[in-house]
Design a protein around this motif. Structure first.
Motif, PDB file in Angstrom:
ATOM      1  N   ILE A  53      -3.973  -2.488   0.106  1.00 21.84           N
ATOM      2  CA  ILE A  53      -4.874  -1.634   0.897  1.00 21.84           C
ATOM      3  C   ILE A  53      -4.937  -0.258   0.248  1.00 21.84           C
ATOM      4  N   SER A  54      -6.146   0.254   0.073  1.00 24.62           N
ATOM      5  CA  SER A  54      -6.263   1.590  -0.513  1.00 24.62           C
ATOM      6  C   SER A  54      -7.630   2.191  -0.218  1.00 24.62           C
ATOM      7  N   GLN A  55      -7.631   3.393   0.294  1.00 23.27           N
ATOM      8  CA  GLN A  55      -8.899   4.092   0.496  1.00 23.27           C
ATOM      9  C   GLN A  55      -9.578   4.315  -0.848  1.00 23.27           C
ATOM     10  N   SER A  56      -8.864   4.945  -1.770  1.00 23.55           N
ATOM     11  CA  SER A  56      -9.461   5.340  -3.053  1.00 23.55           C
ATOM     12  C   SER A  56      -9.623   4.166  -4.009  1.00 23.55           C
ATOM     13  N   GLY A  57      -8.727   3.195  -3.883  1.00 24.06           N
ATOM     14  CA  GLY A  57      -8.731   2.103  -4.856  1.00 24.06           C
ATOM     15  C   GLY A  57      -8.190   2.539  -6.207  1.00 24.06           C
ATOM     16  N   GLU A  58      -7.579   3.732  -6.254  1.00 20.53           N
ATOM     17  CA  GLU A  58      -7.087   4.253  -7.537  1.00 20.53           C
ATOM     18  C   GLU A  58      -5.617   4.640  -7.473  1.00 20.53           C
ATOM     19  N   THR A  59      -4.928   4.356  -6.391  1.00 18.35           N
ATOM     20  CA  THR A  59      -3.534   4.777  -6.262  1.00 18.35           C
ATOM     21  C   THR A  59      -2.674   4.027  -7.285  1.00 18.35           C
ATOM     22  N   ALA A  60      -1.996   4.788  -8.129  1.00 16.52           N
ATOM     23  CA  ALA A  60      -1.323   4.183  -9.285  1.00 16.52           C
ATOM     24  C   ALA A  60      -0.288   3.134  -8.874  1.00 16.52           C
ATOM     25  N   ALA A  94       0.857  -1.198   0.000  1.00 14.32           N
ATOM     26  CA  ALA A  94       0.000   0.000   0.000  1.00 14.32           C
ATOM     27  C   ALA A  94       0.885   1.238   0.000  1.00 14.32           C
ATOM     28  N   CYS A  95       0.258   2.409   0.036  1.00 12.46           N
ATOM     29  CA  CYS A  95       1.007   3.665   0.090  1.00 12.46           C
ATOM     30  C   CYS A  95       0.510   4.501   1.267  1.00 12.46           C
ATOM     31  N   GLY A  96       1.365   5.341   1.777  1.00 13.92           N
ATOM     32  CA  GLY A  96       0.990   6.328   2.792  1.00 13.92           C
ATOM     33  C   GLY A  96       0.374   5.684   4.019  1.00 13.92           C
ATOM     34  N   SER A  97      -0.721   6.277   4.479  1.00 14.87           N
ATOM     35  CA  SER A  97      -1.362   5.783   5.703  1.00 14.87           C
ATOM     36  C   SER A  97      -1.845   4.354   5.537  1.00 14.87           C
ATOM     37  N   ALA A  98      -2.278   4.014   4.330  1.00 14.17           N
ATOM     38  CA  ALA A  98      -2.754   2.642   4.102  1.00 14.17           C
ATOM     39  C   ALA A  98      -1.614   1.656   4.391  1.00 14.17           C
ATOM     40  N   MET A  99      -0.377   2.069   4.046  1.00 18.33           N
ATOM     41  CA  MET A  99       0.757   1.188   4.341  1.00 18.33           C
ATOM     42  C   MET A  99       0.973   1.090   5.856  1.00 18.33           C
ATOM     43  N   LEU A 120      -0.065  18.175  -1.289  1.00 18.53           N
ATOM     44  CA  LEU A 120      -0.573  16.804  -1.151  1.00 18.53           C
ATOM     45  C   LEU A 120      -1.823  16.598  -1.978  1.00 18.53           C
ATOM     46  N   ALA A 121      -2.025  15.341  -2.354  1.00 18.04           N
ATOM     47  CA  ALA A 121      -3.228  14.975  -3.087  1.00 18.04           C
ATOM     48  C   ALA A 121      -3.886  13.805  -2.378  1.00 18.04           C
ATOM     49  N   LYS A 122      -5.192  13.754  -2.458  1.00 15.62           N
ATOM     50  CA  LYS A 122      -5.928  12.684  -1.783  1.00 15.62           C
ATOM     51  C   LYS A 122      -5.738  11.352  -2.486  1.00 15.62           C
ATOM     52  N   SER A 123      -5.827  11.424  -3.793  1.00 11.90           N
ATOM     53  CA  SER A 123      -5.771  10.185  -4.547  1.00 11.90           C
ATOM     54  C   SER A 123      -4.641  10.330  -5.560  1.00 11.90           C
ATOM     55  N   VAL A 124      -3.567   9.562  -5.365  1.00 13.55           N
ATOM     56  CA  VAL A 124      -2.372   9.784  -6.179  1.00 13.55           C
ATOM     57  C   VAL A 124      -2.401   8.820  -7.370  1.00 13.55           C
ATOM     58  N   THR A 125      -2.834   9.360  -8.495  1.00 13.08           N
ATOM     59  CA  THR A 125      -3.060   8.508  -9.653  1.00 13.08           C
ATOM     60  C   THR A 125      -1.880   8.498 -10.619  1.00 13.08           C
ATOM     61  N   SER A 151     -11.210  15.076   3.674  1.00 16.18           N
ATOM     62  CA  SER A 151      -9.929  15.635   4.107  1.00 16.18           C
ATOM     63  C   SER A 151      -8.794  14.845   3.448  1.00 16.18           C
ATOM     64  N   VAL A 152      -7.804  15.564   2.926  1.00 15.50           N
ATOM     65  CA  VAL A 152      -6.692  14.864   2.262  1.00 15.50           C
ATOM     66  C   VAL A 152      -5.992  13.924   3.245  1.00 15.50           C
ATOM     67  N   ALA A 153      -5.750  14.412   4.457  1.00 16.42           N
ATOM     68  CA  ALA A 153      -5.102  13.549   5.457  1.00 16.42           C
ATOM     69  C   ALA A 153      -6.143  12.558   5.964  1.00 16.42           C
ATOM     70  N   THR A 154      -5.897  11.297   5.718  1.00 19.15           N
ATOM     71  CA  THR A 154      -6.918  10.296   6.057  1.00 19.15           C
ATOM     72  C   THR A 154      -6.988  10.051   7.554  1.00 19.15           C
ATOM     73  N   THR A 155      -8.189   9.877   8.059  1.00 19.76           N
ATOM     74  CA  THR A 155      -8.360   9.513   9.476  1.00 19.76           C
ATOM     75  C   THR A 155      -9.322   8.332   9.587  1.00 19.76           C
TER      76      THR A 155
HETATM   77  C1  G6P Z   1      -2.048   9.902  -0.641  1.00 18.96           C
HETATM   78  C2  G6P Z   1      -2.890  10.445   0.503  1.00 18.96           C
HETATM   79  C3  G6P Z   1      -2.698   9.582   1.752  1.00 18.96           C
HETATM   80  C4  G6P Z   1      -3.020   8.136   1.433  1.00 18.96           C
HETATM   81  C5  G6P Z   1      -2.193   7.622   0.234  1.00 18.96           C
HETATM   82  C6  G6P Z   1      -2.704   6.285  -0.255  1.00 18.96           C
HETATM   83  O1  G6P Z   1      -0.703  10.090  -0.372  1.00 18.96           O
HETATM   84  O2  G6P Z   1      -2.541  11.782   0.781  1.00 18.96           O
HETATM   85  O3  G6P Z   1      -3.557  10.033   2.786  1.00 18.96           O
HETATM   86  O4  G6P Z   1      -2.767   7.348   2.557  1.00 18.96           O
HETATM   87  O5  G6P Z   1      -2.308   8.520  -0.867  1.00 18.96           O
HETATM   88  O6  G6P Z   1      -3.998   6.472  -0.785  1.00 18.96           O
HETATM   89  P1  G6P Z   1      -5.035   5.297  -0.939  1.00 18.96           P
HETATM   90  O7  G6P Z   1      -6.228   5.927  -1.591  1.00 18.96           O
HETATM   91  O8  G6P Z   1      -4.385   4.263  -1.789  1.00 18.96           O
HETATM   92  O9  G6P Z   1      -5.325   4.785   0.436  1.00 18.96           O
END
Ligand code: G6P
Length: 606
Positions: free
Chosen positions: A343-350, A296-301, A599-604, A394-398
């Motif tokens: 793991i991914s909130q958006s399901g679109e993280t490249a 995963a990336c970011g907080s998901a990781m 920062l971006a919420k969904s890093v595509t 919010s961009v910063a996930t909680t």
């Molecule tokens: C970006 C967001 C983070 C998030 C990460 C993974 O960096 O700013 O908050 O944790 O992407 O995103 P995802 O949608 O895959 O959980």
């Protein structure tokens, strides 16, 4: 990361729908915005560096008669944030908005230069506009041009496209980047996500790869790249417009923290009612697993790090947790029975999607833990478990992070049961704690004046987080949250490691946020905390309620008591004070909480 909205319909003015959509998409992160409107028989471009409100001020009164347009918020990748790099891009007969990256843009640019095209921006997106125009010239057909461009453009894209000889149609197509189409009787929409048009319609169509949408006032037609018309399912969204409002909170982030108890409860109850033993059946497709990769990336990781710690310690299955951008290049080793969890909130993280693709190509069983229903990750993984966080703005996930931790805890419980490492007593205790988890979370949100504690933090330049085991995994997320929104430098350290160098940075008044909620390790952690306290650190200690007698003056300056719960659920509780401390600190610094800089919420993009 870039947001797209497009609208066609008589009922509303295009500028209103587009500006509303752009405001809704602001959460994705951006540094400039723009729109293209059909006005007085031509396409007019309006662009602005900075906020959507700056763009809104530039839209003049003539725009009231426009009923068709496309718009975009840009998060810079190729070329600085500026008006000339912002979208829409227009080259000859084609005007488009683009989310994604055209990887072969420089090769196409060379080709286009030879054919007399010129460019005004530094972006890959303008090359795409010119290339579609070039294909149009070659084929003399818009649909053939789009189809040809689809094959030739490498990388990822979601496009909204206008042709200057077709004032009544918007075209759309996508590869990897997200794009949904909203539909109603008298107006049609396209957008990066449905929140952008939810105020107008809750009926939508998911555009798939290798499809082209022909969008007119009263209908949307979907065709494949050979121009066959495709049947399309219209989905009715259960999302409520209310869910994407602030509801009286100062920021989405605070609202979303307050929604955590409910979101965690909903997530848990989607997979079990009374006992974790129900998981034995619902997760039975995860059998014979002897090794797990979590990617995963970011907080998901960081949620994945908690799962790694739990699965290894409680289920004794070897588990690696790797950030997606590294995983692909590490040449991961798969056994016959490896499970790869994405793991991914958006399901679109490249990066996460690319890693999933690789694991699938290696024949590995894949499981997605995803929040957005129907997203690319949800569609492409062999199995999917949905977190039920609802829309997170919010961009910063909680709350999405919290639900990931909760769901992964259930997965860890499943593996521990499978390995016969939980007896009836353990199971009954976990069930009891699961029943109470949301009310315990609620009390923790209300418990302390986090604002008062933040007063000790907000003027500092460096803040350290210390913990061992599960607490260390939580420290990483706590530190990330603080950095993301307050811009204070912070580092998370395994509590025992600090003295191997970094303790030299501790001086009188340096804030240290120390976690001692992992019941197996708290004694050693407390010794480490005393080491920094003795060197002048200002220590805020998060400790389990039942360890009160260990809270002495030589251990901390302030204390937050975290209710004790099963090890599987501890993370869901302990993270709450860290999120609220980050939030209050950023508020005191006057930061832009919901949309932190860069920062971006969904890093595509990868
Ligand atoms: C970006 C967001 C983070 C998030 C990460 C993974 O960096 O700013 O908050 O944790 O992407 O995103 P995802 O949608 O895959 O959980």
């Amino acid at each position: 990361m870039c947001g797209i909205i497009g609208y066609i319909g008589k009922k509303q003015q295009a500028k209103e729908v587009l500006l509303h959509g752009l405001h809704t998409l602001e959460y994705r992160g951006y540094d400039s915005a723009g729109m293209a409107l059909w006005m007085q028989n031509q396409i007019q471009l309006i662009k602005a560096k900075g906020k959507v409100s700056v763009l809104a001020d530039k839209v003049n009164d003539d725009a009231i008669n426009s009923h068709i347009g496309i718009a975009h918020t840009r998060w810079a990748t190729h070329g600085v944030p500026s008006e000339h790099n912002s979208h829409p891009h227009q080259n000859k007969r084609v005007t488009l908005v683009h989310n994604g990256i055209i990887e072969n843009y420089h090769i196409l640019k060379e080709e286009l230069l030879q054919h007399g095209y010129t460019f005004t921006s530094e972006t890959d997106s303008e090359i795409a506009a010119a290339y579609i125009d070039y294909c149009y010239t070659q084929t003399n057909s818009k649909l053939e041009a789009l189809s040809k461009a689809y094959h030739e453009l490498k990388g990822s894209f979601a496009f909204g496209i206008l042709f200057d000889d077709d004032p009544s149609t918007i075209y759309a197509m996508r590869k990897q980047s997200p794009l949904v189409l909203g539909t109603s009787e008298d107006a049609q929409f396209l957008a990066s996500d449905i929140s952008a048009f939810l105020a107008y319609t809750n009926r939508y169509i998911i555009l798939q790869h290798e499809e082209i949408a022909i969008i007119k006032e009263h209908q949307i037609e979907i065709i494949d790249l050979q121009q066959n018309v495709l049947p399309k399912e219209v989905i009715v969204s259960e999302l409520d417009v209310q869910a994407i409002q602030k509801d009286g909170y100062d920021h989405f982030m605070l609202k979303e923290i307050h929604e955590e108890p409910q979101a965690v409860e909903k997530t848990i109850h989607s997979y079990m009612q009374d006992s974790i033993e129900e998981l034995k059946e619902s997760l039975s497709y995860l059998k014979d697993i002897d090794r797990i990769h979590i990617v995963a990336c970011g907080s998901a990781m960081y949620a994945g790090m908690i799962a790694k710690s739990l699965i290894e310690s409680q289920a004794r299955i070897q588990t690696d947790c790797v950030c997606a951008s590294e995983y692909r290049y590490q040449q991961p080793i798969y056994t016959k029975h490896t499970l790869a969890i994405f793991i991914s909130q958006s399901g679109e993280t490249a990066d996460t999607l690319a890693a999933l693709q690789m694991a699938k190509e290696e024949g590995c069983l894949t499981l997605g833990i995803v929040n957005v229903v129907g997203s690319s990750l949800a569609r492409e993984a062999d199995h999917v478990l949905y977190t039920k966080a609802g829309p997170e703005i919010s961009v910063a996930t909680t709350k999405a992070y919290c639900t990931q931790v909760a769901l992964l805890s259930l997965v860890a419980c499943y593996f521990a049961m499978k390995q016969n490492l939980l007896d009836a007593n353990n199971i009954s205790n976990i069930n009891k704690d699961l029943k109470n988890i949301s009310s315990t979370m609620e009390s923790l949100i209300q418990q302390t004046s986090y604002r008062d504690l933040a007063k000790h933090l907000y003027e500092k330049e460096h803040i350290f987080f210390l913990g061992r085991g599960l607490d260390y995994a939580l420290c990483m997320e706590g530190s990330l949250k603080l950095k993301e929104i307050s811009y204070i430098h912070s580092e998370a350290y395994p509590a025992g490691e600090l003295k191997h160098g970094t303790i030299s940075l501790i001086e009188e008044g340096t804030p240290v946020i120390a976690l001692a909620t992992d019941m197996d390790l708290y004694e050693k952690t407390l010794s480490n905390i005393k080491e920094v306290k003795a060197r002048g650190a200002y220590v805020i200690l998060l400790i389990s309620e039942n360890l009160k007698e260990h809270v002495t003056n030589d251990a901390c300056d302030d204390v937050i008591y975290v209710p004790e719960t099963s090890k599987f659920l501890q993370g869901v509780l302990t993270i709450i004070p860290l999120q609220l401390l980050a939030y209050e600190t950023a508020c005191l610094r006057g930061c832009e909480i919901d949309q932190p800089r860069n920062l971006a919420k969904s890093v595509t993009v990868e």
